[in-house]
Write a protein that holds these residues in place. Sequence first.
Motif, PDB file in Angstrom:
ATOM      1  N   VAL A  11       0.846  -1.191   0.000  1.00  0.00           N
ATOM      2  CA  VAL A  11       0.000   0.000   0.000  1.00  0.00           C
ATOM      3  C   VAL A  11       0.883   1.244   0.000  1.00  0.00           C
ATOM      4  N   ARG A  12       0.536   2.182  -0.877  1.00  0.00           N
ATOM      5  CA  ARG A  12       1.300   3.411  -0.987  1.00  0.00           C
ATOM      6  C   ARG A  12       0.352   4.597  -1.167  1.00  0.00           C
ATOM      7  N   VAL A  13       0.906   5.813  -1.102  1.00  0.00           N
ATOM      8  CA  VAL A  13       0.119   7.027  -1.328  1.00  0.00           C
ATOM      9  C   VAL A  13      -0.335   7.085  -2.779  1.00  0.00           C
ATOM     10  N   ASN A  14      -1.594   7.426  -2.945  1.00  0.00           N
ATOM     11  CA  ASN A  14      -2.121   7.662  -4.290  1.00  0.00           C
ATOM     12  C   ASN A  14      -2.074   9.146  -4.614  1.00  0.00           C
ATOM     13  N   LYS A  15      -2.819   9.957  -3.844  1.00  0.00           N
ATOM     14  CA  LYS A  15      -2.829  11.399  -4.036  1.00  0.00           C
ATOM     15  C   LYS A  15      -2.727  12.104  -2.689  1.00  0.00           C
ATOM     16  N   SER A  16      -2.209  13.324  -2.709  1.00  0.00           N
ATOM     17  CA  SER A  16      -2.108  14.159  -1.520  1.00  0.00           C
ATOM     18  C   SER A  16      -2.917  15.427  -1.744  1.00  0.00           C
ATOM     19  N   PHE A  17      -3.723  15.821  -0.752  1.00  0.00           N
ATOM     20  CA  PHE A  17      -4.574  16.998  -0.906  1.00  0.00           C
ATOM     21  C   PHE A  17      -4.968  17.505   0.473  1.00  0.00           C
ATOM     22  N   ASN A  18      -5.870  18.493   0.539  1.00  0.00           N
ATOM     23  CA  ASN A  18      -6.322  18.997   1.837  1.00  0.00           C
ATOM     24  C   ASN A  18      -7.838  19.002   1.915  1.00  0.00           C
ATOM     25  N   LEU A  19      -8.338  19.322   3.102  1.00  0.00           N
ATOM     26  CA  LEU A  19      -9.778  19.266   3.341  1.00  0.00           C
ATOM     27  C   LEU A  19     -10.575  20.137   2.373  1.00  0.00           C
ATOM     28  N   ASN A  20     -10.029  21.285   2.045  1.00  0.00           N
ATOM     29  CA  ASN A  20     -10.755  22.213   1.174  1.00  0.00           C
ATOM     30  C   ASN A  20     -10.958  21.657  -0.229  1.00  0.00           C
ATOM     31  N   SER A  21     -10.231  20.594  -0.566  1.00  0.00           N
ATOM     32  CA  SER A  21     -10.377  19.987  -1.887  1.00  0.00           C
ATOM     33  C   SER A  21     -11.599  19.080  -1.986  1.00  0.00           C
ATOM     34  N   LEU A  22     -12.145  18.679  -0.826  1.00  0.00           N
ATOM     35  CA  LEU A  22     -13.276  17.757  -0.826  1.00  0.00           C
ATOM     36  C   LEU A  22     -14.565  18.501  -1.142  1.00  0.00           C
ATOM     37  N   LYS A  23     -15.350  17.921  -2.009  1.00  0.00           N
ATOM     38  CA  LYS A  23     -16.616  18.545  -2.407  1.00  0.00           C
ATOM     39  C   LYS A  23     -17.793  17.680  -1.956  1.00  0.00           C
TER      40      LYS A  23
END
Length: 285
Positions: A273-285
């Motif tokens: 298992v590895r990281v797919n994407k990195s983002f922040n809370l404000n990116s969630l819709k």
Amino acid sequence: MKLFSIEAGRFKLDGGAMFGVVPKSIWSKLYPSDQKNMIDIASRCLLIKNKKKLILIDSGMGDKQSKKFFSHYYRQGKQGVDQALAKIGFHRDDITDVFFTHLHFDHCGGAVERCPTSKNLELVFKNAKYWSNEKQWRWAICPNKREKASFLRENIIPIENSGQLNFIDNPKNNLLKNSPLGFDVFFTDGHTEQQMIPIIKYKNATICFMGDLIPTAAHIPIPYVAAYDIRPLVSLKEKEKFLNLALKNNYYLFLEHDPYHEIVSLKRTEKGVRVNKSFNLNSLK
């Protein structure tokens, strides 16, 4: 429901301690260290606002310790929970509940302060209920020699004496469904006795506040276990179980200690298992 990322300051820890048996030649490519082998560590809390409650998950280390104490951790700046709350229009007195993943000083120290005039220890969030679980609490107030430096009585006893302490039931298995605060909780024993990992349904996603089960994105590979963990072999099993659960249910991991990544999604690769994407809370819709 609304979630807010609460930046409660940064500090430094020894890179070797954070990555255990993993060689510096590997981890330093992602998390560079200074001349003293110290790496940057975030202190990122989570605020949950719903119709009835304003819940703070963890509270950072606070600022009541001595200069000598902070000299070991290279605390950076004066940013704390108060300043972070003010930026989004809240005040400490608005907090209804404080949930601790566990009681190490960098996770609960910001919930108790020293009065500048009387020097007495006082609760920061005077209108809140404080949530732990009985096994972690008893573990913390009678600490073993390995963890004694992380469980500070001045962070813990004032909460117990306040009458505002509440316990979440310890489940027979790892997962508690629908805790009193409205989210599920995954219990782990590798880092410390009965650490609690909140699993929160938010918008069209599920956010998991990872505490010290997976403190940074670099700790996602199974062998990457901090030297701070009291039961590293248990941590291996717990991480594997949780990551399989996360992949199956498409969980997002909210990283408390990662200075570079707030939230990551996961993917399965040939290496695990590895990281797919990195983002922040404000990116969630």
